[in-house]
Design an enzyme around this catalytic site. Structure first.
Site: not given
Length: 325
Positions: A43, A45, A136, A177, A200, A226, A232-234
């Site tokens: 199931d 687990e 992060h 950023d 941005k 980063d 990978a947009g930024t």
């Protein structure tokens, strides 16, 4: 690496997220990986069994909470419980990539703070220490009520660029950023280069909109940095903006290659020459494109484990790993 580590009480186990890195770490320390079976009931687990005695041992468990994030997180929690019940002396979690870290504050009403929730779960399960890489946000260390050894990957990424004679005044390190400025400054110190910042705004999650560039990039080799690369947009929007502003060429680097959704297509189509990442997350074959270069953190994390086990300072590692110019 020592041929065989002198203390038989140090044991390293790998769960299922990053066996190749765990093998490199164990090789650097000078131990064999411990025997553990990780499988599932029908199931779904998770079922874990430690296949050797660890009574009175100092155990290090290597596991990134990369995709499938929830499975890998549950594996860690179940493993901690198994170790505790098998009388391990200390339980040390080696988590090269700490997932759920992006939700580290309430940015808007009625949001959770998952970085704190996961820290609570790991602590409550019974871990004694956390060894991680490029969180992060550095303040996540404070979400834990156990010691956290926070390693930095900037020196290893810097080595790759120095080996290719990239650095000095003709190179500019760019933060995509405002939040990543400290990270960019660290890499810039290693490369002896100036920094620039991309200002941005992000209309919604995983959608970035580039505004303007603070700093001089014209005619220079730009190196974007980063901590994690997700869709990978930024990073690709930033690369396009740098080329538009007159950068000669663009490289990018980041510690954690999350690479989800359209990341690979975006990287392929972008002006980025190389995307330099670490092996904190295993890359499947379909994500091993020519542009992507992986440098290993196995030696760094292996050295850290030895220092922790021998009650020596971990901080000298950051300079030791750096070749310099």
């Amino acid at each position: 690496m020592s041929e065989h580590y002198s203390d038989p009480k140090l044991k390293i186990f790998a769960l299922s997220s990053n066996k190749p890195l765990a093998e490199k770490i164990a090789k650097d320390v000078g131990v064999e990986l411990g025997k553990v079976s990780v499988n599932k009931f029908s199931d779904g687990e998770i079922r874990i069994n430690i296949e050797e005695s660890i009574r009175g041992d100092h155990v290090y468990v290597v596991q990134s909470t990369s995709a499938p994030t929830n499975d890998h997180l549950m594996e860690v929690l179940i493993m901690i419980d198994a170790l505790k019940r098998a009388s391990a002396k200390t339980i040390n979690i080696v988590m090269p990539y700490y997932g759920y870290a992006r939700q580290d504050r309430k940015a808007r009403s009625r949001e959770p703070i998952t970085a704190k929730l996961v820290a609570n779960m790991i602590t409550q399960a019974g871990a004694d220490r956390m060894l991680t890489l490029d969180l992060h946000a550095s303040q996540i260390q404070g979400f834990f009520d156990i010691p956290v050894d926070h390693l930095l990957g900037a020196s290893l990424l810097a080595n790759w660029f120095i080996d290719r004679d990239l650095g000095g005044e003709n190179t500019v390190v760019v933060s995509p950023d405002h939040g990543g400025v400290t990270r960019a400054r660290k890499l810039a110190e290693f490369l002896k280069s100036p920094i620039a910042i991309i200002d941005k705004r992000r209309p919604k999650a995983n959608v970035a909109e580039v505004m303007n560039i603070v700093g001089n990039v014209e005619g220079k080799t730009a190196v974007l940095i980063d901590d994690l690369i997700d869709t990978a947009g930024t990073i690709t929007l930033a690369a396009n903006a740098l080329i538009e502003k007159g950068a000669k060429e663009v490289y990018a680097c980041g510690t954690h290659p999350v690479f989800s959704g359209p990341a690979m297509e975006r990287l392929e189509a972008s002006p980025i020459k190389n995307m330099v990442v670490t092996d904190s997350i295993v890359l499947p074959d379909d994500k091993k494109i020519d542009k992507v270069v992986q440098v290993s953190v196995g030696e760094l994390m292996g050295h850290a484990i030895k220092r922790i086990h021998e009650n020596r300072s971990v901080s000298p590692l950051f300079e030791e790993q750096f070749k310099g110019q």
